[in-house]
Design an enzyme around this catalytic site. Structure first.
Site, PDB file in Angstrom:
ATOM      1  N   GLU A 134     -21.201 -11.732 -56.576  1.00 26.42           N
ATOM      2  CA  GLU A 134     -19.910 -11.487 -55.927  1.00 26.42           C
ATOM      3  C   GLU A 134     -18.830 -12.424 -56.454  1.00 26.42           C
ATOM      4  OE1 GLU A 134     -19.614  -8.759 -54.408  1.00 26.42           O
ATOM      5  OE2 GLU A 134     -21.769  -8.426 -54.328  1.00 26.42           O
ATOM      6  N   HIS A 137     -17.403 -10.985 -59.522  1.00 28.62           N
ATOM      7  CA  HIS A 137     -16.409  -9.942 -59.240  1.00 28.62           C
ATOM      8  C   HIS A 137     -15.021 -10.542 -59.036  1.00 28.62           C
ATOM      9  CE1 HIS A 137     -18.314  -6.061 -59.106  1.00 28.62           C
ATOM     10  NE2 HIS A 137     -19.281  -6.493 -58.315  1.00 28.62           N
TER      11      HIS A 137
END
Length: 164
Positions: A134, A137
């Protein structure tokens, strides 16, 4: 909130710092809605840019244990183990594709919670991979960038043979 799929350009953008003194969106509401979207999708992690929000935040959690889901605002790794693990990863923005990615087996991280308080914690194994996935990202990096072209091609061909 809808999950954005690759190659949407927002997935390649560096997300701006979440400013708690002048928030563009209520952080508590953002955490709530992102966790709802995560649980609905069946994932374990979701970054803001995956739902079209330009903010440096992601959530981690599992629909079977919704009380323990949480948001990580302005996350950063402050220590990473030199030991690594190869773990299979999937991504809600690349449905049906799974690849093995080498990452540190343990990290120490710092972030802010939805109230803006600075937190620190250690993550290992599965949670460590999710945190780093994450965080990637939020930096505009996808799992596609973490593997060779050959590995990626094999994974996409394999996913097209499966029926979802």
């Amino acid at each position: 909130m809808n999950i954005i799929h690759y190659p949407n350009p927002i997935l390649r953008e560096q997300m701006p710092t979440f400013d708690f003194s002048n928030p563009s969106v209520d952080p508590l509401q953002l955490e709530k809605y992102m966790l709802q979207c995560l649980y609905k999708s069946g994932g374990i992690g979701l970054s803001a840019n995956q739902v079209g929000i330009r903010a440096n935040v992601f959530v981690m959690g599992h629909y079977e244990d919704p009380e323990n889901g949480m948001a990580f605002f302005n996350p950063e790794v402050i220590e990473a183990d030199t030991d690594t693990t190869d773990m299979e990863e999937g991504c809600l923005s690349f449905p049906g594709i799974f690849v093995k990615i080498k990452r540190p087996s343990k990290i120490k991280a710092r972030w802010q919670n939805a109230q803006g308080e600075i937190m620190e914690g250690t993550f290992e194994d599965y949670e460590c991979n999710c945190f780093l996935h994450e965080l990637d990202h939020l930096c505009g990096i996808t799992m596609r960038d973490r593997v060779s072209a050959l590995k990626w091609d094999m994974a996409t061909k394999k996913s097209k043979r499966k029926k979802y």
